[in-house]
Design a protein around this motif. Structure first.
Motif, PDB file in Angstrom:
ATOM      1  N   ASP A 126       0.864  -1.180   0.000  1.00 45.48           N
ATOM      2  CA  ASP A 126       0.000   0.000   0.000  1.00 45.48           C
ATOM      3  C   ASP A 126       0.897   1.224   0.000  1.00 45.48           C
ATOM      4  N   GLY A 127       0.775   2.041  -1.057  1.00 43.17           N
ATOM      5  CA  GLY A 127       1.683   3.170  -1.229  1.00 43.17           C
ATOM      6  C   GLY A 127       1.279   4.449  -0.531  1.00 43.17           C
ATOM      7  N   THR A 128       0.161   4.442   0.209  1.00 45.20           N
ATOM      8  CA  THR A 128      -0.260   5.648   0.918  1.00 45.20           C
ATOM      9  C   THR A 128       0.665   5.905   2.104  1.00 45.20           C
ATOM     10  N   LEU A 129       0.576   7.087   2.687  1.00 40.84           N
ATOM     11  CA  LEU A 129       1.393   7.407   3.856  1.00 40.84           C
ATOM     12  C   LEU A 129       1.069   6.447   5.005  1.00 40.84           C
ATOM     13  N   GLU A 130      -0.225   6.201   5.210  1.00 34.54           N
ATOM     14  CA  GLU A 130      -0.623   5.251   6.262  1.00 34.54           C
ATOM     15  C   GLU A 130      -0.065   3.858   5.964  1.00 34.54           C
ATOM     16  N   GLY A 131      -0.060   3.501   4.675  1.00 39.57           N
ATOM     17  CA  GLY A 131       0.472   2.203   4.273  1.00 39.57           C
ATOM     18  C   GLY A 131       1.955   2.075   4.546  1.00 39.57           C
ATOM     19  N   ARG A 132       2.697   3.170   4.360  1.00 36.68           N
ATOM     20  CA  ARG A 132       4.143   3.134   4.631  1.00 36.68           C
ATOM     21  C   ARG A 132       4.412   2.962   6.119  1.00 36.68           C
ATOM     22  N   TYR A 133       3.611   3.624   6.956  1.00 35.15           N
ATOM     23  CA  TYR A 133       3.774   3.445   8.399  1.00 35.15           C
ATOM     24  C   TYR A 133       3.420   2.012   8.799  1.00 35.15           C
TER      25      TYR A 133
ATOM     26  N   VAL B  74       6.669   7.353  17.509  1.00 30.74           N
ATOM     27  CA  VAL B  74       7.034   7.884  16.193  1.00 30.74           C
ATOM     28  C   VAL B  74       5.843   8.608  15.570  1.00 30.74           C
ATOM     29  N   LEU B  75       4.646   8.024  15.710  1.00 29.35           N
ATOM     30  CA  LEU B  75       3.445   8.658  15.161  1.00 29.35           C
ATOM     31  C   LEU B  75       3.178  10.009  15.826  1.00 29.35           C
ATOM     32  N   VAL B  76       3.345  10.077  17.138  1.00 26.47           N
ATOM     33  CA  VAL B  76       3.138  11.346  17.858  1.00 26.47           C
ATOM     34  C   VAL B  76       4.195  12.363  17.422  1.00 26.47           C
ATOM     35  N   GLU B  77       5.451  11.925  17.365  1.00 25.35           N
ATOM     36  CA  GLU B  77       6.572  12.797  16.996  1.00 25.35           C
ATOM     37  C   GLU B  77       6.350  13.432  15.621  1.00 25.35           C
ATOM     38  N   ASN B  78       5.758  12.644  14.705  1.00 30.01           N
ATOM     39  CA  ASN B  78       5.573  13.125  13.335  1.00 30.01           C
ATOM     40  C   ASN B  78       4.165  13.636  13.063  1.00 30.01           C
ATOM     41  N   LYS B  79       3.407  13.841  14.170  1.00 28.28           N
ATOM     42  CA  LYS B  79       2.036  14.362  14.051  1.00 28.28           C
ATOM     43  C   LYS B  79       1.186  13.504  13.109  1.00 28.28           C
ATOM     44  N   ARG B  80       1.321  12.184  13.268  1.00 28.94           N
ATOM     45  CA  ARG B  80       0.562  11.239  12.438  1.00 28.94           C
ATOM     46  C   ARG B  80      -0.277  10.283  13.297  1.00 28.94           C
ATOM     47  N   ILE B  81      -0.357  10.544  14.589  1.00 29.71           N
ATOM     48  CA  ILE B  81      -1.076   9.631  15.480  1.00 29.71           C
ATOM     49  C   ILE B  81      -2.567   9.571  15.144  1.00 29.71           C
ATOM     50  N   HIS B  82      -3.100  10.656  14.542  1.00 27.41           N
ATOM     51  CA  HIS B  82      -4.525  10.675  14.173  1.00 27.41           C
ATOM     52  C   HIS B  82      -4.835   9.644  13.078  1.00 27.41           C
ATOM     53  N   MET B  83      -3.786   9.126  12.420  1.00 25.31           N
ATOM     54  CA  MET B  83      -3.961   8.123  11.371  1.00 25.31           C
ATOM     55  C   MET B  83      -4.010   6.695  11.927  1.00 25.31           C
ATOM     56  N   LEU B  84      -3.922   6.566  13.241  1.00 24.48           N
ATOM     57  CA  LEU B  84      -3.751   5.252  13.860  1.00 24.48           C
ATOM     58  C   LEU B  84      -4.800   4.237  13.416  1.00 24.48           C
ATOM     59  N   GLN B  85      -6.075   4.631  13.392  1.00 21.88           N
ATOM     60  CA  GLN B  85      -7.147   3.699  13.021  1.00 21.88           C
ATOM     61  C   GLN B  85      -6.895   3.096  11.635  1.00 21.88           C
TER      62      GLN B  85
ATOM     63  N   ILE C 159      -4.065   3.026   9.954  1.00 16.70           N
ATOM     64  CA  ILE C 159      -2.811   2.262   9.964  1.00 16.70           C
ATOM     65  C   ILE C 159      -3.058   0.853  10.500  1.00 16.70           C
ATOM     66  N   ILE C 160      -3.850   0.752  11.559  1.00 13.41           N
ATOM     67  CA  ILE C 160      -4.157  -0.559  12.134  1.00 13.41           C
ATOM     68  C   ILE C 160      -4.948  -1.399  11.128  1.00 13.41           C
ATOM     69  N   ASP C 161      -5.901  -0.776  10.437  1.00  8.34           N
ATOM     70  CA  ASP C 161      -6.692  -1.495   9.433  1.00  8.34           C
ATOM     71  C   ASP C 161      -5.779  -2.065   8.343  1.00  8.34           C
ATOM     72  N   LEU C 162      -4.806  -1.276   7.891  1.00  4.42           N
ATOM     73  CA  LEU C 162      -3.880  -1.725   6.861  1.00  4.42           C
ATOM     74  C   LEU C 162      -2.938  -2.801   7.401  1.00  4.42           C
ATOM     75  N   PHE C 163      -2.498  -2.632   8.644  1.00  7.52           N
ATOM     76  CA  PHE C 163      -1.631  -3.636   9.264  1.00  7.52           C
ATOM     77  C   PHE C 163      -2.365  -4.980   9.316  1.00  7.52           C
ATOM     78  N   GLU C 164      -3.680  -4.925   9.570  1.00  2.22           N
ATOM     79  CA  GLU C 164      -4.483  -6.145   9.601  1.00  2.22           C
ATOM     80  C   GLU C 164      -4.521  -6.803   8.222  1.00  2.22           C
ATOM     81  N   VAL C 165      -4.617  -5.994   7.168  1.00  2.02           N
ATOM     82  CA  VAL C 165      -4.589  -6.525   5.801  1.00  2.02           C
ATOM     83  C   VAL C 165      -3.264  -7.238   5.553  1.00  2.02           C
ATOM     84  N   PHE C 166      -2.151  -6.609   5.975  1.00  2.00           N
ATOM     85  CA  PHE C 166      -0.823  -7.208   5.804  1.00  2.00           C
ATOM     86  C   PHE C 166      -0.718  -8.517   6.592  1.00  2.00           C
TER      87      PHE C 166
END
Length: 206
Positions: A27-34, A103-114, A116-123
């Motif tokens: 998954d090439g999205t930013l959430e996918g990279r995380y 890392v997510l908090v540091e990079n102001k990406r913690i709001h993407m957590l939901q 990211i978890i959904d994509l991690f589940e796909v992986f």
């Protein structure tokens, strides 16, 4: 200045004690990279990390306070990290999960957590050969019918796959079945057959 998100993701994966292979699904999205970085950092603890991430998603669904903690941008980063560490410690989360949240908090990406978890589940499911299979019928199927549908779909699935069956109802399909297995959709509903027939009847005769 905060590091670029892509660089931070690479650094997180590289800093892991044991960097594993990339996920089979990309998954090439930013959430996918995380999500990919976390997958690679999971090493031999993939099952544990998946369980921990699933638990975080459940907490977000069940606790409005936790959801606000994760998604509200105005909370001081140090306070947010401290609160997340406390939650993870109480839940017994793996160290890789705690570091990932930092890392997510540091990079102001913690709001993407939901997401990211959904994509991690796909992986995770792709790695384990787990394929979601959602069956929709106009009325509930009996246990025998469910078993028959599962057997039929297992014959269509890739060899070695394990189907995760989910059965639901939707009166609007009128009859028949709509099955979504992975990314494939098998639509044998009465509603769709009627729609096809209507389309054919509207085609002008040559």
């Amino acid at each position: 200045a905060a590091p670029a998100p892509a660089a931070a993701v690479r650094r997180f994966a590289a800093a892991a004690a044991a960097v594993g292979p990339k996920p089979k699904h990309e998954d090439g999205t930013l959430e996918g990279r995380y999500a990919t970085a976390l997958f690679m950092a999971s090493g031999g603890k993939l099952d544990k990390v998946y369980a921990d991430m699933s638990a975080l998603r459940t907490m977000m669904e069940e606790s409005q306070d936790f959801k606000l903690l994760v998604e509200t941008p105005g909370i001081d980063p140090e306070n947010k990290v401290s609160a997340l560490e406390s939650v993870c410690k109480k839940a017994g989360s793996d160290g890789a999960v705690v570091n990932f949240l930092k890392v997510l908090v540091e990079n102001k990406r913690i709001h993407m957590l939901q997401r990211i978890i959904d994509l991690f589940e796909v992986f995770y499911r792709a790695e384990k050969g787990l394929v979601p299979c959602k069956v929709t019928s106009s009325a509930p199927l009996s246990s025998k019918q469910q078993a028959e549908v599962k057997k039929a779909m297992e014959q269509r699935a890739e060899k070695g796959s394990t189907l995760i069956m989910e059965f639901g109802t939707n009166p609007a399909i009128l009859g028949g079945l709509v099955v979504k297995m992975g990314e494939a959709v098998f639509d044998n509903s009465v509603a769709t057959r009627l729609e096809r027939l209507q389309t054919q009847l509207l085609v002008p005769l040559a």
